[in-house]
Scaffold this active site. Structure first.
Site, PDB file in Angstrom:
ATOM      1  N   SER A  60      -0.592 -10.560  -7.604  1.00  0.00           N
ATOM      2  CA  SER A  60      -0.463 -10.891  -6.186  1.00  0.00           C
ATOM      3  C   SER A  60      -1.730 -11.502  -5.605  1.00  0.00           C
ATOM      4  CB  SER A  60      -0.089  -9.639  -5.387  1.00  0.00           C
ATOM      5  OG  SER A  60      -1.068  -8.628  -5.535  1.00  0.00           O
ATOM      6  N   ASN A 125      -3.113  -3.833 -11.724  1.00  0.00           N
ATOM      7  CA  ASN A 125      -1.918  -2.984 -11.637  1.00  0.00           C
ATOM      8  C   ASN A 125      -1.852  -1.995 -12.800  1.00  0.00           C
ATOM      9  OD1 ASN A 125      -0.918  -4.122  -9.255  1.00  0.00           O
ATOM     10  ND2 ASN A 125       0.017  -5.807 -10.374  1.00  0.00           N
ATOM     11  N   ASP A 208      -2.002  -4.266   5.400  1.00  0.00           N
ATOM     12  CA  ASP A 208      -1.691  -3.296   4.349  1.00  0.00           C
ATOM     13  C   ASP A 208      -2.947  -2.724   3.709  1.00  0.00           C
ATOM     14  OD1 ASP A 208      -2.597  -5.318   2.651  1.00  0.00           O
ATOM     15  OD2 ASP A 208      -0.602  -5.839   1.918  1.00  0.00           O
TER      16      ASP A 208
END
Length: 234
Positions: A60, A125, A208
């Site tokens: 991302s 991740n 976020d």
């Protein structure tokens, strides 16, 4: 021996990584159709034959999650290249939620086109999900091996990443060391920490608390450019 600055876990960094763990799943819960749409947009881009290609392969951070088209750091890199009248075309093959395992499974697809410089930005991740370090290391190594088998002359840049000590100090330091060690072993260029000067700064991240704002992406582009510019000049 390549060295890397350890991550200083300030209050801002702790907040950043807390949000990061919470929203990691949201980045990875795209439907298969959405993922395929992203692939078709980023991986099948037609590149002019007289341009050399720089391919950014990541998650991302590379994809520019939450931003408008053109605001992710690979597109900012393209602007820098164009301003210098260099004959390179940037291809953004970032996919939100991607792990090193997922990247290994799709690398053959993105290399259907000729690539001159390959920027590998994967692993964050993995670390946040506590994937075994050796598995992450092996996946990154296999991606590097595959890229070189496809084109022995290709130039590779590896983007380093760091994680908070939630998984224990041994895991944290072991994860951090994967990137400089692979860079040294494979004789590839290293970006020590892609999120340097951005991680943990609320002014440079979206609401976020995870993904860089357009301004944050500018700093990521600068972190990449320090390494990439020398390679282009050579």
């Amino acid at each position: 021996m390549i060295s890397i600055k350890p991550l200083r876990l300030t209050r801002s960094y702790a907040l950043f990584f807390g949000f990061l763990f919470m929203l990691l799943s949201a980045c990875g819960n795209k439907t298969e159709k959405e993922k395929e749409d992203e692939k078709s947009e980023s991986e099948t881009e037609v590149v002019e034959e007289d341009n050399s290609v720089i391919l950014f392969f990541g998650d991302s951070l590379t994809a520019g999650y939450g931003l408008d088209q053109g605001e992710a750091f690979p597109e900012i890199i393209q602007e820098k290249i164009d301003s210098l009248n260099l004959n390179y075309k940037v291809v953004n093959a970032g996919l939100s939620g991607e792990t090193t395992s997922g990247g290994k499974n799709r690398i053959d697809w993105v290399l259907k086109q000729n690539v001159d410089i390959f920027v590998l930005e994967l692993g964050a991740n993995d670390g946040l999900r506590g994937i075994p370090l050796q598995e992450t290391r092996n996946n990154l190594q296999e991606i590097i091996d595959f890229v070189r088998e496809e084109n022995p002359e290709i130039k590779i840049i590896l983007a380093g990443m760091q994680i908070p000590p939630n998984m224990g100090q041994d895991y944290t330091s072991g994860f951090r060391n994967i990137f400089p060690e692979l860079a040294e072993k494979n004789e590839v260029e290293l970006i020590p920490f892609l999120l340097e000067d951005v991680a943990g700064n609320p002014e440079l991240n979206q609401t976020d608390g995870i993904h860089p704002t357009a301004e944050g992406q500018e700093i990521l582009a600068d972190n990449v450019w320090i390494v990439l510019k020398d390679m282009l000049e050579k």
